[in-house]
Scaffold this active site. Structure first.
Site, PDB file in Angstrom:
ATOM      1  CB  THR A  20      56.820 -12.734  50.543  1.00  0.00           C
ATOM      2  OG1 THR A  20      55.767 -13.537  49.998  1.00  0.00           O
ATOM      3  CG2 THR A  20      57.417 -11.888  49.439  1.00  0.00           C
ATOM      4  CB  SER A  61      52.349 -17.841  55.332  1.00  0.00           C
ATOM      5  OG  SER A  61      51.677 -17.075  54.367  1.00  0.00           O
ATOM      6  CB  SER A  62      50.184 -20.982  50.994  1.00  0.00           C
ATOM      7  OG  SER A  62      51.403 -21.441  50.436  1.00  0.00           O
ATOM      8  CB  THR A  94      51.192 -11.605  53.330  1.00  0.00           C
ATOM      9  OG1 THR A  94      51.357 -12.161  52.017  1.00  0.00           O
ATOM     10  CG2 THR A  94      52.329 -10.629  53.603  1.00  0.00           C
ATOM     11  CG  ASP A  95      49.601 -16.476  50.961  1.00  0.00           C
ATOM     12  OD1 ASP A  95      49.522 -15.303  50.555  1.00  0.00           O
ATOM     13  OD2 ASP A  95      49.990 -17.418  50.238  1.00  0.00           O
TER      14      ASP A  95
END
Length: 369
Positions: A20, A61-62, A94-95
């Site tokens: 993000t 990051s997913s 952040t995921d």
């Protein structure tokens, strides 16, 4: 724990991986596409800090894969081969930040810090939190030593181990539900409040030298399969058995309570372990340790079946511990089990009130090297 500036500029390398903090509007949603230099340009630099940027990859990051994480691990080690580097900051989505941070921490043997940060609001937004988080991360990376891998977010400093994303959208996205924060940062000051406990670091796995950030397609870079299976009401061994049949060499069972399932699942765990599969048991409860209290398919039976309890590690980081064990080339099952036991938090003794009525308390926390 706190390193004072000796008057010279601190040289920090920022490794950009997307997320993000690097995401811009794409017409239907946000996706990572801003470069590391673009991201760095949004944040002021702390006094006495110079920065170099490495654009390693740029993904939400997913979409993070083990190949990405191993390529990052190798890059961190190669960066620290330069004795003039004082610290590393990694910008990350952040995921899956908690998984990457823990993998890096398990292999981090340098006194110099690695600090992961990111953002909850996209790049370039007026109320974006990325610039402040990046500034704080640079401040921490230029100040501390001998703390392992850290997560810096919303003015808080967290140890990699145990820290998970606890808020989907709020600015204070990360915490360790079972422990206090490591410290705080603000007003050009870093305060470290405790020393993190870490197992002895692992050597860099051979797979890290083979992984490339482009190896993102399933099967493009074959690695041990480690599956996560969750127990629930009406839970049965079907998915656990399916994971073994699909070739899983490790399984993380997300149990209920302090580590409980059913007799049928305990039997399936025993079958998996007999086939050489590493099985770790965590819990779907946000905070607290696992413990051998209940039989009837509870943690008592799961441990008797050959599973290891993960202490306060939750599913994502428990999976990383299993993967790191498999990548370590420990050899025979007994050595792999011993190594995994060392990487995991051991079971802790149950509270007296929970250890009455015929139930059995857990063994003490296993000593960590």
């Amino acid at each position: 724990m706190k390193r004072t500036n000796d008057g010279g500029a601190r040289r920090i390398v920022v490794i950009s991986t997307g997320g993000t903090i690097a995401s811009r509007w794409q017409g239907t949603g946000y996706a990572a596409d801003a470069s590391g230099n673009d991201v760095l340009a949004t944040a002021p630099l702390p006094e006495g800090v110079t920065v170099e940027v490495v654009d390693l990859f740029n993904v939400n990051s997913s979409r993070m894969t083990a190949a990405h994480q191993l390529a990052l691990l190798r890059t961190v080690h190669e960066t620290f081969a330069d004795p003039g580097v004082d610290g590393i900051v990694i910008t990350h989505g952040t995921d899956t930040l908690e998984e990457t941070a823990f993998l890096l921490d398990l292999h981090h043997s340098d006194s110099r810090p690695v600090v992961l940060t990111g953002a909850q609001r996209p790049f370039g937004t007026g109320d974006g939190d990325g610039p402040g988080n990046l500034y704080d991360a640079l401040q921490v990376a230029s100040t501390v030593s001998d703390l392992g891998v850290l997560v810096v977010f919303d003015g808080r400093v967290h140890a990699a181990r145990g820290t998970v994303k606890t808020q989907t959208l709020a600015a204070d996205a990360f915490s360790d539900p079972s422990a206090e924060r490591l410290g705080r940062v603000g007003f050009s000051r870093v305060d470290i409040e405790r020393q993190p406990e870490r197992p002895a670091p692992l050597p860099l796995p051979a797979a890290a030298y083979k992984a490339a950030p482009g190896d993102t397609a399933p099967g493009a870079f074959p690695l041990p399969r480690v599956a996560v299976v969750t127990h629930h009401s009406d839970g049965d061994p079907f998915l656990l058995n399916a994971a073994v049949a699909a070739g899983a060499r490790g399984i993380v069972l997300v149990a209920t309570g302090a580590g409980n399932a059913t007799p049928e699942i305990a039997a399936a765990v025993a079958d998996a372990v007999a086939q050489g599969v590493l099985v770790a048991v965590t819990t779907r409860v946000p905070a607290g340790p696992l413990a051998e209290i209940y039989t009837g398919g509870g943690a008592v039976d799961l441990v008797a079946s050959g599973a290891l309890l993960t202490g306060t590690l939750r599913a994502a980081q428990a999976r990383i511990a299993v993967l790191a064990t498999l990548l370590s080339e420990a050899g025979d099952p007994a050595r792999s089990t011993a190594l995994l036991r060392r990487l995991l938090d051991g079971p802790v003794r149950a509270e007296p009130a929970l250890a009455t009525g015929g139930s059995r308390s857990a063994s003490a926390v296993a000593a960590r090297a």
